[in-house]
Design an enzyme around this catalytic site. Structure first.
Site, PDB file in Angstrom:
ATOM      1  N   LYS A 261       0.843  -1.201   0.000  1.00 13.96           N
ATOM      2  CA  LYS A 261       0.000   0.000   0.000  1.00 13.96           C
ATOM      3  C   LYS A 261       0.880   1.254   0.000  1.00 13.96           C
ATOM      4  CE  LYS A 261      -3.844  -2.498   2.063  1.00 13.96           C
ATOM      5  NZ  LYS A 261      -4.677  -2.856   3.213  1.00 13.96           N
TER       6      LYS A 261
ATOM      7  N   ASP B  32     -11.174   2.922   4.406  1.00 11.73           N
ATOM      8  CA  ASP B  32     -11.610   1.532   4.295  1.00 11.73           C
ATOM      9  C   ASP B  32     -13.129   1.419   4.246  1.00 11.73           C
ATOM     10  OD1 ASP B  32      -9.718  -0.527   4.075  1.00 11.73           O
ATOM     11  OD2 ASP B  32      -9.037  -0.200   6.131  1.00 11.73           O
TER      12      ASP B  32
ATOM     13  N   GLN C  37      -4.700  -1.740   9.582  1.00 16.61           N
ATOM     14  CA  GLN C  37      -4.661  -3.038   8.908  1.00 16.61           C
ATOM     15  C   GLN C  37      -5.305  -4.113   9.780  1.00 16.61           C
ATOM     16  OE1 GLN C  37      -3.736  -3.477   5.758  1.00 16.61           O
ATOM     17  NE2 GLN C  37      -4.019  -5.684   5.771  1.00 16.61           N
TER      18      GLN C  37
HETATM   19  N1  GUN Z   1      -7.089  -6.845   5.783  1.00 22.25           N
HETATM   20  C1  GUN Z   1      -7.435  -7.514   4.657  1.00 22.25           C
HETATM   21  N2  GUN Z   1      -8.025  -6.691   3.769  1.00 22.25           N
HETATM   22  C2  GUN Z   1      -8.060  -5.472   4.348  1.00 22.25           C
HETATM   23  C3  GUN Z   1      -8.571  -4.200   3.915  1.00 22.25           C
HETATM   24  O1  GUN Z   1      -9.131  -4.036   2.824  1.00 22.25           O
HETATM   25  N3  GUN Z   1      -8.415  -3.190   4.807  1.00 22.25           N
HETATM   26  C4  GUN Z   1      -7.843  -3.362   6.032  1.00 22.25           C
HETATM   27  N4  GUN Z   1      -7.755  -2.303   6.838  1.00 22.25           N
HETATM   28  N5  GUN Z   1      -7.369  -4.528   6.455  1.00 22.25           N
HETATM   29  C5  GUN Z   1      -7.477  -5.572   5.615  1.00 22.25           C
END
Ligand code: GUN
Length: 287
Positions: free
Chosen positions: A53, A120, A97
């Site tokens: 990311k 998110d 995350q």
């Molecule tokens: N863990 C797996 N996919 C995601 C996501 O799209 N966002 C976040 N914050 N954690 C994740």
């Protein structure tokens, strides 16, 4: 029949190109889009996702702030960090995350994020807006899947879609996005009794189970010409795999996504898109 591969890397690049232009535009207005990430603990897969990311942000000119917290971080400590980022006018997006270590509660954590910085789309505010067709910030994986359909001009109206996931990150937001496109959506899960029969009737199957020891979506479970989106990614027998074997499923599907290189890159691209949306929102409320 052999179907068409939906290439997430190519589609994600088209999103990134648009984001890059939007970043330049925002910068010319004096806004420097910035994403803060919070990673608690040392889970290898999560650390890799966060690293990817950051790399993608760098590619399009989005600034990042990296918060790596000890596995034993308390809820109060995590709340304080989120609170500070909420107040920081130079941070536009906040991503925690997931999953979190067991002493931390996912809902307590994500619902503390300012809805305007919720890249998110997980806060109750943004989830509610999504259910009412008013959301500006939508969960990244579901909106990435919609982007894939749009890229290939796949019309969802009246299609029977089987979703195999009911979670907050994928199944529930996707359900709303698909309904908005006038699809008929059946949401399946671990207690669904007649999964194979439902899949065999579906025009589109979106599968996000992620446990190959327990579940594989095989070509005999789909109808000829179905569209299969494989959202899962897990390690199985020393390989990164989804819920399907692409080479098997593409023999019968009209379109299908591979793993890796399918939905994964879209999730990252949509995070970038959400970050510039959040940066634009910050401008509207006076930064
Ligand atoms: N863990 C797996 N996919 C995601 C996501 O799209 N966002 C976040 N914050 N954690 C994740």
């Amino acid at each position: 029949m052999t179907g068409v591969k939906i290439d997430g890397r190519i589609i994600a690049q088209t999103v990134k190109d648009r984001v890059k232009k939007a970043v330049e535009e925002l910068k010319s207005q004096g806004i420097n889009p910035c994403l803060a990430t919070i990673l608690v603990g040392d889970d290898t897969a999560s650390a890799t996702y966060v690293k990817n990311k950051h790399k993608a942000c760098e590619e399009v000119g989005i600034i990042t702030r990296d918060h790596k917290l000890d596995v034993n971080t308390t809820q109060t400590q995590l709340n304080d960090i989120i609170e500070n980022l909420n107040k920081d006018t130079t941070t536009h997006g906040i991503l925690v995350q997931l999953p979190l270590p067991k002493q931390l509660d996912e809902f307590t954590t994500t619902s503390r994020i300012s809805p305007l910085k919720d890249v998110d789309g997980l806060t109750p505010h943004n989830v509610g807006l999504l259910a009412m067709k008013k959301a500006a910030l939508v969960a990244c994986t579901p909106s990435g899947i919609i982007e894939m359909f749009e890229f290939h001009k796949i019309n969802l109206e009246g299609k029977n879609v089987v979703l195999i996931n009911r979670g907050n990150l994928v199944g529930k937001p996707l359900y709303h996005l698909l309904l908005e496109k006038n699809a008929t959506v059946i949401t399946c899960h671990s207690r669904t009794r007649n999964l194979t029969e439902l899949c065999q009737l579906a025009d589109i199957i979106i599968s996000a189970v992620g446990n190959r020891a327990k579940f594989t979506l095989t070509s005999d479970m789909i109808k000829e010409g179905a569209i299969v989106i494989d959202v899962a990614i897990s390690r199985y027998q020393d390989k990164l795999v989804g819920d399907t074997d692409f080479e098997d499923i593409i023999q019968k599907a009209s379109f299908a996504t591979p793993v890796p290189g399918g939905v994964g890159p879209m999730t990252v691209a949509m995070l970038l898109k959400n970050t510039i949306t959040a940066a634009s929102l910050s401008d509207q409320i006076g930064r």
